[in-house]
Design an enzyme around this catalytic site. Structure first.
Site, short mmCIF file in Angstrom:
data_model
loop_
_atom_site.label_atom_id
_atom_site.label_comp_id
_atom_site.label_asym_id
_atom_site.label_seq_id
_atom_site.Cartn_x
_atom_site.Cartn_y
_atom_site.Cartn_z
N SER A 9 67.93 27.76 20.89
CA SER A 9 68.56 29.08 20.76
C SER A 9 67.72 29.94 19.84
O SER A 9 66.95 29.43 19.01
CB SER A 9 70.01 28.95 20.27
OG SER A 9 70.08 28.10 19.16
N GLU A 11 67.80 33.42 17.30
CA GLU A 11 68.65 34.37 16.57
C GLU A 11 67.93 35.70 16.35
O GLU A 11 66.75 35.73 16.02
CB GLU A 11 69.02 33.74 15.21
CG GLU A 11 69.89 34.62 14.36
CD GLU A 11 70.39 33.89 13.11
OE1 GLU A 11 70.84 32.73 13.22
OE2 GLU A 11 70.30 34.48 12.02
N ASP A 102 78.52 37.11 3.31
CA ASP A 102 78.27 37.53 1.93
C ASP A 102 78.44 39.03 1.88
O ASP A 102 77.86 39.74 2.70
CB ASP A 102 76.83 37.21 1.50
CG ASP A 102 76.57 35.72 1.46
OD1 ASP A 102 77.36 35.02 0.81
OD2 ASP A 102 75.60 35.28 2.09
N PHE A 209 63.82 35.42 0.42
CA PHE A 209 64.91 34.88 1.25
C PHE A 209 65.33 33.50 0.76
O PHE A 209 66.50 33.19 0.67
CB PHE A 209 64.38 34.65 2.65
CG PHE A 209 64.71 35.69 3.67
CD1 PHE A 209 65.21 36.93 3.33
CD2 PHE A 209 64.50 35.41 5.03
CE1 PHE A 209 65.49 37.86 4.30
CE2 PHE A 209 64.77 36.34 5.99
CZ PHE A 209 65.27 37.56 5.62
N HIS A 259 67.37 25.77 16.67
CA HIS A 259 67.77 27.18 16.61
C HIS A 259 66.70 27.92 15.80
O HIS A 259 66.43 27.54 14.65
CB HIS A 259 69.13 27.28 15.90
CG HIS A 259 69.65 28.68 15.72
ND1 HIS A 259 70.33 29.37 16.71
CD2 HIS A 259 69.59 29.53 14.66
CE1 HIS A 259 70.68 30.57 16.25
NE2 HIS A 259 70.24 30.69 15.02
#
Ligand code: FAD
Length: 277
Positions: A9, A11, A102, A209, A259
């Site tokens: 998958s 994103e 968040d 990140f 993913h």
């Protein structure tokens, strides 16, 4: 199904600019050729990208690949969540990634549901089996978790609330994933837990990140990336090698799929996929 015969998958995030919007469909078409099981689209708790999520899901789905919106419960009322879920149902959306989310700093906590397990329960209570529900997993522990063990218990609670499958936060240590899997299997979790993979393309962004989401960058990766400085070609080459090795290790050890956090780029994920057996 991809050439690897396991579910893949990809994103995306909802593009913030017209240029990003224009690029999206090209990236979508390139990634669709890898025959992913689904695309997913992030959702910004507390504002900015919420409408963009549905629009992006609809645009991605035109490629013939299923697309799943992420949704978060933090800062939202039950009524707002119900209304969003009804909109998704009307649009024939079958899969969701259910998160706490968040809030941007300064927005407090708010909302009627506090944690993702409560969101999963809410969706099951109000919508039964209308949606396939994905949840988040943290092999290196969620940054706010009081302890690794408490975070494991929270993950188990989310699964027991009715999650069908999980996607992990990205990580660079395959052992963290294997240990997490041994522990959650022993606690009775039997759903697939798909490793979330972050291709490495830029050191500064990756470091920022990773600090925020609690992903550890191993020292040898950090040192190499630091040494490359502005040489983005070397960063990408090294990144591709390291992440391809990680993916191969995960697949060889039984990971049930991959993913990719694509950051709306096709080449880094596709290059890694092409390196895998
Ligand atoms: P939870 O599972 O609710 O856990 C959050 C924290 O609370 C953890 O520390 C957990 O240990 C603790 N906790 C859980 N239940 C309890 C309890 N009952 N009592 C005490 N403590 C508890 N963010 C976005 O804003 N938009 C996105 O689209 C998005 N997509 C993501 C996709 C993936 C695959 C992943 C891994 C993360 C994504 N995130 C996204 C980030 C995510 O929203 C944050 O990591 C957030 O801080 C936690 O969300 P969660 O659903 O994992 O929360």
């Amino acid at each position: 199904m991809s050439h690897l015969s396991i579910p893949i998958s990809f994103e995306f995030f909802p593009p913030k600019t017209q240029a990003g919007q224009d690029k999206l469909l090209g990236v979508r078409d390139q990634l669709a050729k890898a025959q992913p099981d689904f695309f997913s689209v992030t959702y910004g708790a507390g504002g900015s990208t919420q409408d963009g999520t549905l629009q992006t899901v609809l645009a991605l789905r035109e490629s013939g690949v299923d697309a799943a919106p992420h949704m978060s419960c933090i800062g939202a009322s039950r009524e707002e969540l119900r209304s969003l879920l009804n909109t998704y149902k009307e649009n024939n959306i079958k899969r969701l990634v259910a998160l706490r989310g968040d809030l941007p700093s300064g927005m407090g906590m708010g909302g009627e549901l506090r944690f993702a397990n409560e969101l999963v329960s809410f969706i099951r209570e109000e919508f039964g089996q209308d949606f396939i529900i994905e949840v988040a997993a943290y092999p290196e522990a969620h940054p706010q978790a009081p302890s690794f063990e408490a975070d494991l218990e929270n993950f188990v609670r989310k699964c027991q609330a009715g999650a069908d499958s999980a996607i992990t936060q990205y990580f660079f240590n395959a052992d963290a994933y294997f240990y997490f899997m041994d522990r959650v299997r022993a606690l009775g979790v039997d759903i697939p837990v798909i490793p979330g993979i972050m291709p490495i393309t830029n050191y500064t962004k990756l470091a920022r990140f990773s600090d925020a989401c609690g992903a550890e960058i191993p020292r040898y990766i950090r040192k190499q990336l630091e040494a490359y400085g502005d040489d983005s070609e070397s960063i990408q080459q090294f990144g591709e090698e390291v992440i391809s090795r990680l993916c191969q290790q995960l697949l060889d050890g039984g990971a049930p799929g991959i993913h990719f956090y694509t950051l709306n780029q096709a080449a880094p994920s596709l290059n890694i996929l092409n390196n895998l057996r």
